[in-house]
Design a protein around this motif. Structure first.
Motif, PDB file in Angstrom:
ATOM      1  N   THR A 118       4.184  92.406  -7.679  1.00 37.03           N
ATOM      2  CA  THR A 118       3.389  92.587  -6.470  1.00 37.03           C
ATOM      3  C   THR A 118       4.190  93.385  -5.456  1.00 37.03           C
ATOM      4  OG1 THR A 118       2.245  90.483  -6.837  1.00 37.03           O
ATOM      5  CG2 THR A 118       2.158  91.406  -4.613  1.00 37.03           C
ATOM      6  N   VAL A 119       3.604  94.484  -4.970  1.00 36.65           N
ATOM      7  CA  VAL A 119       4.262  95.340  -3.976  1.00 36.65           C
ATOM      8  C   VAL A 119       3.605  95.096  -2.623  1.00 36.65           C
ATOM      9  CG1 VAL A 119       4.838  97.691  -3.306  1.00 36.65           C
ATOM     10  CG2 VAL A 119       4.817  97.059  -5.735  1.00 36.65           C
ATOM     11  N   ASN A 120       4.389  94.610  -1.672  1.00 37.04           N
ATOM     12  CA  ASN A 120       3.892  94.318  -0.324  1.00 37.04           C
ATOM     13  C   ASN A 120       4.165  95.499   0.602  1.00 37.04           C
ATOM     14  OD1 ASN A 120       3.167  91.391  -0.712  1.00 37.04           O
ATOM     15  ND2 ASN A 120       5.320  91.314  -1.277  1.00 37.04           N
ATOM     16  N   ASN A 121       3.200  95.794   1.468  1.00 40.59           N
ATOM     17  CA  ASN A 121       3.339  96.901   2.407  1.00 40.59           C
ATOM     18  C   ASN A 121       4.373  96.589   3.474  1.00 40.59           C
ATOM     19  OD1 ASN A 121       1.332  98.485   1.187  1.00 40.59           O
ATOM     20  ND2 ASN A 121      -0.281  97.416   2.306  1.00 40.59           N
ATOM     21  N   LEU A 122       5.028  97.638   3.959  1.00 38.51           N
ATOM     22  CA  LEU A 122       5.940  97.502   5.090  1.00 38.51           C
ATOM     23  C   LEU A 122       5.127  97.326   6.357  1.00 38.51           C
ATOM     24  CD1 LEU A 122       8.533 100.324   4.288  1.00 38.51           C
ATOM     25  CD2 LEU A 122       8.620  97.921   3.643  1.00 38.51           C
ATOM     26  N   PRO A 123       5.671  96.641   7.350  1.00 41.25           N
ATOM     27  CA  PRO A 123       4.935  96.518   8.610  1.00 41.25           C
ATOM     28  C   PRO A 123       4.871  97.862   9.332  1.00 41.25           C
ATOM     29  CG  PRO A 123       7.141  95.595   8.819  1.00 41.25           C
ATOM     30  CD  PRO A 123       6.952  95.914   7.365  1.00 41.25           C
ATOM     31  N   THR A 124       3.840  98.038  10.124  1.00 34.98           N
ATOM     32  CA  THR A 124       3.725  99.237  10.956  1.00 34.98           C
ATOM     33  C   THR A 124       4.327  98.897  12.312  1.00 34.98           C
ATOM     34  OG1 THR A 124       1.712  99.879   9.790  1.00 34.98           O
ATOM     35  CG2 THR A 124       2.131 100.937  11.908  1.00 34.98           C
ATOM     36  N   ALA A 125       5.598  99.200  12.455  1.00 35.60           N
ATOM     37  CA  ALA A 125       6.323  98.815  13.663  1.00 35.60           C
ATOM     38  C   ALA A 125       6.119  99.829  14.770  1.00 35.60           C
ATOM     39  CB  ALA A 125       7.814  98.670  13.345  1.00 35.60           C
ATOM     40  N   SER A 126       5.918  99.340  15.975  1.00 31.77           N
ATOM     41  CA  SER A 126       5.783 100.229  17.131  1.00 31.77           C
ATOM     42  C   SER A 126       6.336  99.529  18.365  1.00 31.77           C
ATOM     43  CB  SER A 126       4.327 100.631  17.354  1.00 31.77           C
ATOM     44  OG  SER A 126       3.538  99.498  17.638  1.00 31.77           O
ATOM     45  N   CYS A 135      14.726 104.145  37.324  1.00 35.42           N
ATOM     46  CA  CYS A 135      15.806 104.546  38.206  1.00 35.42           C
ATOM     47  C   CYS A 135      16.965 103.574  38.054  1.00 35.42           C
ATOM     48  CB  CYS A 135      15.336 104.566  39.672  1.00 35.42           C
ATOM     49  SG  CYS A 135      14.092 105.844  39.993  1.00 35.42           S
ATOM     50  N   ASN A 136      18.130 104.040  38.415  1.00 30.90           N
ATOM     51  CA  ASN A 136      19.310 103.196  38.318  1.00 30.90           C
ATOM     52  C   ASN A 136      19.096 101.907  39.103  1.00 30.90           C
ATOM     53  OD1 ASN A 136      21.849 102.403  37.637  1.00 30.90           O
ATOM     54  ND2 ASN A 136      22.913 103.698  39.128  1.00 30.90           N
ATOM     55  N   GLY A 137      19.361 100.765  38.447  1.00 28.07           N
ATOM     56  CA  GLY A 137      19.176  99.464  39.086  1.00 28.07           C
ATOM     57  C   GLY A 137      17.848  98.810  38.773  1.00 28.07           C
ATOM     58  N   GLN A 138      16.920  99.542  38.181  1.00 29.56           N
ATOM     59  CA  GLN A 138      15.630  98.967  37.811  1.00 29.56           C
ATOM     60  C   GLN A 138      15.677  98.438  36.378  1.00 29.56           C
ATOM     61  OE1 GLN A 138      12.874 102.213  38.470  1.00 29.56           O
ATOM     62  NE2 GLN A 138      12.476 101.569  40.579  1.00 29.56           N
ATOM     63  N   SER A 139      14.606  97.772  35.962  1.00 29.80           N
ATOM     64  CA  SER A 139      14.515  97.233  34.608  1.00 29.80           C
ATOM     65  C   SER A 139      13.251  97.749  33.930  1.00 29.80           C
ATOM     66  CB  SER A 139      14.518  95.697  34.621  1.00 29.80           C
ATOM     67  OG  SER A 139      13.390  95.217  35.339  1.00 29.80           O
ATOM     68  N   ALA A 140      13.231  97.662  32.621  1.00 30.09           N
ATOM     69  CA  ALA A 140      12.066  98.088  31.823  1.00 30.09           C
ATOM     70  C   ALA A 140      11.769  97.007  30.792  1.00 30.09           C
ATOM     71  CB  ALA A 140      12.344  99.415  31.137  1.00 30.09           C
ATOM     72  N   THR A 141      10.502  96.812  30.516  1.00 29.05           N
ATOM     73  CA  THR A 141      10.088  95.851  29.486  1.00 29.05           C
ATOM     74  C   THR A 141       9.584  96.611  28.275  1.00 29.05           C
ATOM     75  OG1 THR A 141       9.508  94.170  31.125  1.00 29.05           O
ATOM     76  CG2 THR A 141       8.541  93.946  28.924  1.00 29.05           C
ATOM     77  N   LEU A 142      10.173  96.323  27.130  1.00 23.88           N
ATOM     78  CA  LEU A 142       9.779  96.929  25.859  1.00 23.88           C
ATOM     79  C   LEU A 142       9.113  95.873  25.001  1.00 23.88           C
ATOM     80  CD1 LEU A 142      13.044  98.946  25.074  1.00 23.88           C
ATOM     81  CD2 LEU A 142      10.999  99.729  26.294  1.00 23.88           C
ATOM     82  N   THR A 143       7.979  96.199  24.396  1.00 21.09           N
ATOM     83  CA  THR A 143       7.241  95.249  23.565  1.00 21.09           C
ATOM     84  C   THR A 143       7.016  95.848  22.179  1.00 21.09           C
ATOM     85  OG1 THR A 143       6.109  94.331  25.499  1.00 21.09           O
ATOM     86  CG2 THR A 143       5.148  93.872  23.337  1.00 21.09           C
ATOM     87  N   ALA A 144       7.496  95.139  21.173  1.00 19.03           N
ATOM     88  CA  ALA A 144       7.315  95.574  19.786  1.00 19.03           C
ATOM     89  C   ALA A 144       6.103  94.874  19.183  1.00 19.03           C
ATOM     90  CB  ALA A 144       8.559  95.253  18.963  1.00 19.03           C
ATOM     91  N   SER A 145       5.506  95.514  18.176  1.00 20.17           N
ATOM     92  CA  SER A 145       4.352  94.912  17.498  1.00 20.17           C
ATOM     93  C   SER A 145       4.382  95.304  16.027  1.00 20.17           C
ATOM     94  CB  SER A 145       3.044  95.378  18.149  1.00 20.17           C
ATOM     95  OG  SER A 145       2.926  96.787  18.058  1.00 20.17           O
ATOM     96  N   GLY A 146       3.534  94.628  15.244  1.00 22.69           N
ATOM     97  CA  GLY A 146       3.397  94.957  13.828  1.00 22.69           C
ATOM     98  C   GLY A 146       3.979  93.948  12.873  1.00 22.69           C
ATOM     99  N   GLY A 147       4.620  92.912  13.390  1.00 26.43           N
ATOM    100  CA  GLY A 147       5.249  91.939  12.488  1.00 26.43           C
ATOM    101  C   GLY A 147       5.097  90.513  12.960  1.00 26.43           C
ATOM    102  N   THR A 148       5.835  89.634  12.298  1.00 25.92           N
ATOM    103  CA  THR A 148       5.833  88.221  12.669  1.00 25.92           C
ATOM    104  C   THR A 148       7.162  87.799  13.283  1.00 25.92           C
ATOM    105  OG1 THR A 148       6.488  87.624  10.419  1.00 25.92           O
ATOM    106  CG2 THR A 148       4.129  87.580  10.919  1.00 25.92           C
TER     107      THR A 148
END
Length: 198
Positions: A118-126, A135-148
């Motif tokens: 049985t061959v399982n598909n890879l997740p579609t990661a994004s 800007c310097n001193g600020q923050s950013a939120t990154l959100t990944a999807s496609g898996g468990t």
């Protein structure tokens, strides 16, 4: 050590042998009496079977390679698909499929063994957002999807992380799906250093 029953007669006989070990040699003793002509034809009628095809796992991820191991003791091997005649083969199936192996025993009997890989598909990661500039001193939120499950290069293990880099930084996440298959993607967070206002 006797492993079979004793038979005596002038017609077709069936001898039953038990507790035989693969790879061991066993001897059949035939003793004539009073001028008998000992001419016999001996054929295995049941219980002569090879063990199944073995492998480390019958479930793999797209792009993975796996070794299929044929049973020991055969006098010849023929794999399908592929037509290889070796005991072991290495395969990288692109989709789920059944591999067949025709094995020939020392008595000429042939047996076909099958195994489904049985061959399982890879997740579609994004990762979102598509671009991140702060800007310097600020923050950013990154959100990944496609898996468990998710593992980030900065040590985070949740779908979302909040980062505050002081220089432009590439963040990588490994995404794993329910079948245990993984995919890796990354996102660059650009940091702008603004001049002080005068």
């Amino acid at each position: 050590t006797p492993v079979s029953d004793f038979k005596e007669g002038s017609s077709l006989l069936t001898i039953t042998a038990n507790n035989l070990t693969i790879g061991n040699d066993y001897y059949l003793m035939i003793d004539g009496f009073a001028g008998d002509i000992c001419s016999y034809s001996i054929t295995a009628s049941a219980g002569v079977q090879f063990t199944n095809i073995t492998t480390s796992s019958s479930s793999i991820c797209t792009g993975q390679t796996i070794v299929l191991h044929g049973p020991d003791g055969a006098s010849s091997y023929l794999w399908s698909p592929g037509g290889q005649t070796t005991q072991d083969i290495t395969v990288t199936p692109a989709y789920s499929q059944t591999y067949s192996l025709e094995v020939t025993g020392v008595c000429g009997d042939r047996q076909t063994l099958n195994i489904l890989i049985t061959v399982n598909n890879l997740p579609t990661a994004s990762i979102s957002p598509a671009t991140s500039t702060i800007c310097n001193g600020q923050s950013a939120t990154l959100t990944a999807s496609g898996g468990t499950s998710y593992v980030w290069s900065n040590g985070g293990n949740t779908a979302s992380i909040t980062v505050s880099p002081v220089i432009t930084t590439i963040y990588t996440v490994t995404v794993t799906n329910s079948a245990g298959c993984t995919a890796i993607t990354s996102r660059t967070v650009n940091v702008l250093v603004n001049p002080t206002a005068t």
